[in-house]
Write a protein that holds these residues in place. Sequence first.
Motif, PDB file in Angstrom:
ATOM      1  N   ILE A  57      30.686  34.254 -17.727  1.00 49.59           N
ATOM      2  CA  ILE A  57      30.251  33.231 -18.947  1.00 49.59           C
ATOM      3  C   ILE A  57      30.795  33.946 -20.205  1.00 49.59           C
ATOM      4  CG2 ILE A  57      28.215  32.574 -19.997  1.00 49.59           C
ATOM      5  CD1 ILE A  57      26.753  32.908 -17.387  1.00 49.59           C
ATOM      6  N   SER A  58      30.923  35.033 -20.506  1.00 50.36           N
ATOM      7  CA  SER A  58      31.327  35.521 -21.679  1.00 50.36           C
ATOM      8  C   SER A  58      33.178  35.245 -21.747  1.00 50.36           C
ATOM      9  CB  SER A  58      31.395  36.992 -21.686  1.00 50.36           C
ATOM     10  OG  SER A  58      29.921  37.295 -21.916  1.00 50.36           O
ATOM     11  N   ILE A  59      33.622  34.933 -20.832  1.00 49.70           N
ATOM     12  CA  ILE A  59      35.177  34.765 -20.743  1.00 49.70           C
ATOM     13  C   ILE A  59      35.205  33.276 -21.340  1.00 49.70           C
ATOM     14  CG2 ILE A  59      37.195  34.260 -19.373  1.00 49.70           C
ATOM     15  CD1 ILE A  59      36.298  36.827 -17.965  1.00 49.70           C
ATOM     16  N   ALA A  60      34.253  32.544 -20.771  1.00 51.22           N
ATOM     17  CA  ALA A  60      34.317  30.985 -21.130  1.00 51.22           C
ATOM     18  C   ALA A  60      34.043  30.710 -22.609  1.00 51.22           C
ATOM     19  CB  ALA A  60      33.577  30.219 -20.228  1.00 51.22           C
ATOM     20  N   VAL A  61      32.855  31.565 -23.171  1.00 45.76           N
ATOM     21  CA  VAL A  61      32.696  31.484 -24.619  1.00 45.76           C
ATOM     22  C   VAL A  61      33.667  31.999 -25.437  1.00 45.76           C
ATOM     23  CG1 VAL A  61      31.106  32.556 -26.059  1.00 45.76           C
ATOM     24  CG2 VAL A  61      30.089  31.691 -23.883  1.00 45.76           C
ATOM     25  N   LEU A  62      34.281  33.062 -25.067  1.00 44.31           N
ATOM     26  CA  LEU A  62      35.515  33.651 -25.969  1.00 44.31           C
ATOM     27  C   LEU A  62      36.580  32.690 -26.056  1.00 44.31           C
ATOM     28  CD1 LEU A  62      35.310  37.303 -24.958  1.00 44.31           C
ATOM     29  CD2 LEU A  62      34.671  36.058 -26.985  1.00 44.31           C
ATOM     30  N   LEU A  63      36.881  32.025 -24.674  1.00 45.72           N
ATOM     31  CA  LEU A  63      37.940  30.783 -24.943  1.00 45.72           C
ATOM     32  C   LEU A  63      37.706  29.738 -25.841  1.00 45.72           C
ATOM     33  CD1 LEU A  63      38.739  30.691 -20.875  1.00 45.72           C
ATOM     34  CD2 LEU A  63      40.208  31.366 -22.745  1.00 45.72           C
ATOM     35  N   VAL A  64      36.661  29.223 -25.716  1.00 48.71           N
ATOM     36  CA  VAL A  64      35.991  28.184 -26.664  1.00 48.71           C
ATOM     37  C   VAL A  64      36.276  28.817 -28.068  1.00 48.71           C
ATOM     38  CG1 VAL A  64      34.118  26.612 -27.270  1.00 48.71           C
ATOM     39  CG2 VAL A  64      34.721  26.960 -24.779  1.00 48.71           C
ATOM     40  N   ALA A  65      35.650  29.914 -28.620  1.00 47.58           N
ATOM     41  CA  ALA A  65      35.589  30.467 -29.730  1.00 47.58           C
ATOM     42  C   ALA A  65      36.817  30.736 -30.199  1.00 47.58           C
ATOM     43  CB  ALA A  65      34.763  31.721 -29.888  1.00 47.58           C
ATOM     44  N   THR A  66      38.046  31.109 -29.439  1.00 48.88           N
ATOM     45  CA  THR A  66      39.341  31.202 -29.669  1.00 48.88           C
ATOM     46  C   THR A  66      39.915  30.193 -30.081  1.00 48.88           C
ATOM     47  OG1 THR A  66      39.303  33.434 -28.415  1.00 48.88           O
ATOM     48  CG2 THR A  66      41.339  32.099 -29.078  1.00 48.88           C
ATOM     49  N   TRP A  67      39.559  28.967 -29.243  1.00 50.55           N
ATOM     50  CA  TRP A  67      40.205  27.538 -29.757  1.00 50.55           C
ATOM     51  C   TRP A  67      39.818  27.010 -30.922  1.00 50.55           C
ATOM     52  CZ3 TRP A  67      37.691  22.800 -29.778  1.00 50.55           C
ATOM     53  CH2 TRP A  67      38.911  21.839 -30.087  1.00 50.55           C
ATOM     54  N   ILE A  68      38.473  27.126 -31.116  1.00 47.44           N
ATOM     55  CA  ILE A  68      37.910  26.821 -32.317  1.00 47.44           C
ATOM     56  C   ILE A  68      38.422  27.697 -33.521  1.00 47.44           C
ATOM     57  CG2 ILE A  68      35.723  26.645 -33.856  1.00 47.44           C
ATOM     58  CD1 ILE A  68      34.160  26.164 -31.570  1.00 47.44           C
ATOM     59  N   TYR A  69      38.552  29.040 -33.497  1.00 49.18           N
ATOM     60  CA  TYR A  69      39.202  29.755 -34.541  1.00 49.18           C
ATOM     61  C   TYR A  69      40.686  29.291 -34.726  1.00 49.18           C
ATOM     62  CZ  TYR A  69      40.832  33.723 -37.185  1.00 49.18           C
ATOM     63  OH  TYR A  69      41.661  34.632 -37.952  1.00 49.18           O
ATOM     64  N   THR A  70      41.378  28.917 -33.640  1.00 48.86           N
ATOM     65  CA  THR A  70      42.569  28.460 -33.763  1.00 48.86           C
ATOM     66  C   THR A  70      42.849  27.193 -34.574  1.00 48.86           C
ATOM     67  OG1 THR A  70      43.228  29.723 -31.810  1.00 48.86           O
ATOM     68  CG2 THR A  70      44.961  28.212 -32.669  1.00 48.86           C
ATOM     69  N   THR A 117      39.473  38.856 -33.945  1.00 45.61           N
ATOM     70  CA  THR A 117      38.569  40.012 -33.390  1.00 45.61           C
ATOM     71  C   THR A 117      37.340  40.095 -33.901  1.00 45.61           C
ATOM     72  OG1 THR A 117      40.901  41.173 -32.999  1.00 45.61           O
ATOM     73  CG2 THR A 117      38.766  42.528 -32.696  1.00 45.61           C
ATOM     74  N   PHE A 118      37.210  40.098 -35.155  1.00 46.03           N
ATOM     75  CA  PHE A 118      35.633  40.106 -35.746  1.00 46.03           C
ATOM     76  C   PHE A 118      35.029  39.045 -35.413  1.00 46.03           C
ATOM     77  CE2 PHE A 118      32.632  38.963 -38.974  1.00 46.03           C
ATOM     78  CZ  PHE A 118      31.998  40.263 -39.104  1.00 46.03           C
ATOM     79  N   ALA A 119      35.510  37.654 -35.441  1.00 47.16           N
ATOM     80  CA  ALA A 119      35.004  36.455 -34.989  1.00 47.16           C
ATOM     81  C   ALA A 119      34.600  36.384 -33.289  1.00 47.16           C
ATOM     82  CB  ALA A 119      35.927  35.313 -35.216  1.00 47.16           C
ATOM     83  N   LEU A 120      35.407  36.784 -32.519  1.00 45.79           N
ATOM     84  CA  LEU A 120      35.095  37.055 -31.160  1.00 45.79           C
ATOM     85  C   LEU A 120      34.019  38.139 -30.874  1.00 45.79           C
ATOM     86  CD1 LEU A 120      38.378  36.717 -29.436  1.00 45.79           C
ATOM     87  CD2 LEU A 120      36.809  34.868 -29.629  1.00 45.79           C
ATOM     88  N   PHE A 121      33.965  39.243 -31.557  1.00 42.15           N
ATOM     89  CA  PHE A 121      32.791  40.162 -31.513  1.00 42.15           C
ATOM     90  C   PHE A 121      31.507  39.638 -32.030  1.00 42.15           C
ATOM     91  CE2 PHE A 121      30.732  43.828 -33.003  1.00 42.15           C
ATOM     92  CZ  PHE A 121      30.603  44.850 -31.956  1.00 42.15           C
ATOM     93  N   LEU A 122      31.646  38.861 -33.076  1.00 41.50           N
ATOM     94  CA  LEU A 122      30.390  38.319 -33.690  1.00 41.50           C
ATOM     95  C   LEU A 122      29.805  37.157 -32.708  1.00 41.50           C
ATOM     96  CD1 LEU A 122      28.616  38.439 -36.277  1.00 41.50           C
ATOM     97  CD2 LEU A 122      30.130  36.794 -37.255  1.00 41.50           C
ATOM     98  N   VAL A 123      30.730  36.195 -32.115  1.00 45.67           N
ATOM     99  CA  VAL A 123      30.397  35.543 -31.356  1.00 45.67           C
ATOM    100  C   VAL A 123      29.481  35.587 -30.027  1.00 45.67           C
ATOM    101  CG1 VAL A 123      31.219  33.612 -29.810  1.00 45.67           C
ATOM    102  CG2 VAL A 123      31.834  33.554 -32.207  1.00 45.67           C
ATOM    103  N   TYR A 177      23.840  45.972 -28.009  1.00 47.60           N
ATOM    104  CA  TYR A 177      25.216  45.334 -27.870  1.00 47.60           C
ATOM    105  C   TYR A 177      26.285  46.211 -28.476  1.00 47.60           C
ATOM    106  CZ  TYR A 177      29.060  42.104 -28.882  1.00 47.60           C
ATOM    107  OH  TYR A 177      30.379  41.614 -28.685  1.00 47.60           O
ATOM    108  N   GLY A 178      25.854  47.030 -29.576  1.00 46.71           N
ATOM    109  CA  GLY A 178      26.839  47.936 -30.269  1.00 46.71           C
ATOM    110  C   GLY A 178      26.949  49.086 -29.456  1.00 46.71           C
ATOM    111  N   THR A 179      26.072  49.806 -28.712  1.00 50.31           N
ATOM    112  CA  THR A 179      26.240  50.711 -27.852  1.00 50.31           C
ATOM    113  C   THR A 179      27.181  50.428 -26.603  1.00 50.31           C
ATOM    114  OG1 THR A 179      24.055  51.449 -28.093  1.00 50.31           O
ATOM    115  CG2 THR A 179      24.855  52.286 -26.270  1.00 50.31           C
ATOM    116  N   ALA A 180      26.929  49.184 -25.957  1.00 48.80           N
ATOM    117  CA  ALA A 180      27.822  48.870 -24.939  1.00 48.80           C
ATOM    118  C   ALA A 180      29.216  48.681 -25.234  1.00 48.80           C
ATOM    119  CB  ALA A 180      27.200  47.640 -24.413  1.00 48.80           C
ATOM    120  N   ALA A 181      29.303  48.088 -26.520  1.00 48.74           N
ATOM    121  CA  ALA A 181      30.839  47.838 -27.126  1.00 48.74           C
ATOM    122  C   ALA A 181      31.590  48.915 -27.578  1.00 48.74           C
ATOM    123  CB  ALA A 181      30.442  46.859 -28.356  1.00 48.74           C
ATOM    124  N   ALA A 182      30.769  49.816 -28.098  1.00 45.88           N
ATOM    125  CA  ALA A 182      31.408  51.186 -28.184  1.00 45.88           C
ATOM    126  C   ALA A 182      31.780  52.183 -27.043  1.00 45.88           C
ATOM    127  CB  ALA A 182      30.614  52.248 -29.065  1.00 45.88           C
TER     128      ALA A 182
END
Length: 180
Positions: free
Chosen positions: A30-43, A71-77, A119-124
């Motif tokens: 599901i996160s991959i789909a969310v990131l694809l949409v967020a990347t499209w909107i950012y672009t 990168t920051f936008a995707l991390f925040l999303v 989220y920060g622990t997992a991301a790190a």
Amino acid sequence: MPRRFHDAEELLPPATALKRALAIIYDGLISIAVLLVATWIYTMIAGWLTGWDKYEQMAEAGELSGDPGLTFALFLVLYVFFAYFWTRIGQTLGMQVWRIRIENLDGTSVSWTQALLRYGTAAAAIFVTLLSGYYLGPVSLFVTVPLVVALFYPINGLSVTDRVSGSVVVQVPKELRKQA
């Protein structure tokens, strides 16, 4: 105000490592789909602000690879996506399928700060895994596989992310069907 899932005296059993892993895989898709949409909107926004011709030239020149804004936008999303579900109902979509939930020890929903710590622990840990994989290659498996396993595998019912955020992942009991 935190949402109460059950009475403070009622203790739910901790989620098993298998259910946690399956929920992570489900949420990862599901996160991959969310990131694809967020990347499209950012672009679309970046191309509109920069000008489409100039943005296309920048893309062809390779100036957009490693864009820190993206990168920051995707991390925040992703943080907002997970924290919204964790703070509202205690479950992401993958966690709902496998009937597990994140909550405080007293049966209330986690706060946005606790979600950020989780989220920060997992991301790190994932960042360290990817970084060591890039610089060390296959040798990094000896370091990173135990790191990721320790991050999510519950020891005495609590994983590293549980301990850092002060929350627990529990199994949600099946609801009894009402007889007509």
